[in-house]
Design a protein around this motif. Structure first.
Motif, short mmCIF file in Angstrom:
data_model
loop_
_atom_site.label_atom_id
_atom_site.label_comp_id
_atom_site.label_asym_id
_atom_site.label_seq_id
_atom_site.Cartn_x
_atom_site.Cartn_y
_atom_site.Cartn_z
N TYR A 4 0.82 -1.21 0.00
CA TYR A 4 0.00 0.00 0.00
C TYR A 4 0.85 1.26 0.00
CZ TYR A 4 0.65 0.48 5.09
OH TYR A 4 1.19 0.64 6.35
N GLU A 5 2.03 1.21 0.60
CA GLU A 5 2.92 2.37 0.59
C GLU A 5 3.49 2.60 -0.81
OE1 GLU A 5 4.79 2.26 5.06
OE2 GLU A 5 5.43 0.71 3.64
N LEU A 7 2.12 1.64 -3.64
CA LEU A 7 1.03 2.10 -4.49
C LEU A 7 0.72 3.57 -4.24
CD1 LEU A 7 -1.13 1.52 -6.59
CD2 LEU A 7 -2.61 0.71 -4.73
N ARG A 8 0.66 3.96 -2.99
CA ARG A 8 0.39 5.36 -2.66
C ARG A 8 1.47 6.27 -3.25
NH1 ARG A 8 0.16 5.82 3.27
NH2 ARG A 8 -1.65 4.49 3.01
N ILE A 11 0.97 6.59 -7.03
CA ILE A 11 -0.17 7.48 -7.33
C ILE A 11 0.25 8.93 -7.17
CG2 ILE A 11 -2.44 8.22 -6.51
CD1 ILE A 11 -2.97 5.21 -5.87
N ASP A 12 0.94 9.23 -6.06
CA ASP A 12 1.40 10.60 -5.81
C ASP A 12 2.43 11.05 -6.85
OD1 ASP A 12 -0.25 10.71 -3.60
OD2 ASP A 12 1.37 10.37 -2.15
N GLN A 18 -7.04 8.82 -6.80
CA GLN A 18 -7.45 7.42 -6.72
C GLN A 18 -8.63 7.15 -7.65
OE1 GLN A 18 -7.90 5.83 -2.73
NE2 GLN A 18 -6.30 7.19 -1.98
N TYR A 35 -6.83 -0.85 -1.23
CA TYR A 35 -5.42 -1.14 -1.52
C TYR A 35 -4.52 -0.05 -0.94
CZ TYR A 35 -7.33 -4.19 -5.25
OH TYR A 35 -8.01 -5.14 -5.97
N VAL A 36 -4.92 1.21 -1.15
CA VAL A 36 -4.10 2.35 -0.72
C VAL A 36 -4.05 2.44 0.82
CG1 VAL A 36 -3.91 4.87 -0.78
CG2 VAL A 36 -4.43 3.62 -2.87
N GLN A 37 -5.13 2.07 1.47
CA GLN A 37 -5.18 2.12 2.93
C GLN A 37 -4.56 0.89 3.59
OE1 GLN A 37 -9.30 2.70 3.78
NE2 GLN A 37 -9.36 4.67 2.72
#
Length: 111
Positions: A4-5, A7-8, A11-12, A18, A35-37
């Protein structure tokens, strides 16, 4: 780093929301949010979809230790990066991220 880290960060780094990513991958925003959380994990097909979208490997998404470079270009990139002084390594990374964002915007314009 956990999935999740990673992926986050992707995205950033790609200036995505999202919702936009979920729409482009044809998955529900709530699923992507999980997924992100870190409350859900993707199945294999979704993991491959995410890897393809961001141009990374599934190993990278899963936070596994990277193996040896698979191409001459990757070897050269590693050699250059490792030869830089520590204070210049972060600049090198930021320049690469800028190039990725630019490429993503150009690809979005053409589609």
């Amino acid at each position: 780093m956990k999935f999740y880290e990673v992926l986050r960060n992707l995205i950033d780094d790609n200036d995505l929301t999202q919702k936009r990513l979920a729409d482009e991958l044809n998955i529900t925003p709530s699923t992507l949010g999980g997924y992100v959380q870190g409350t859900r994990e993707p199945d294999f097909e979704t993991l491959k979809l995410l890897a393809g979208y961001f141009g990374v490997t599934a190993d990278y998404l899963l936070g596994l230790r990277p193996g040896p470079a698979s191409t001459r270009e990757e070897s050269e990139l590693l050699r250059v990066f490792r030869s830089l002084p520590n204070e210049q390594k972060q600049l090198f990374i930021e320049q690469g991220k800028t190039l990725l964002r630019f490429s993503a915007k150009e690809a979005a314009k053409s589609s």
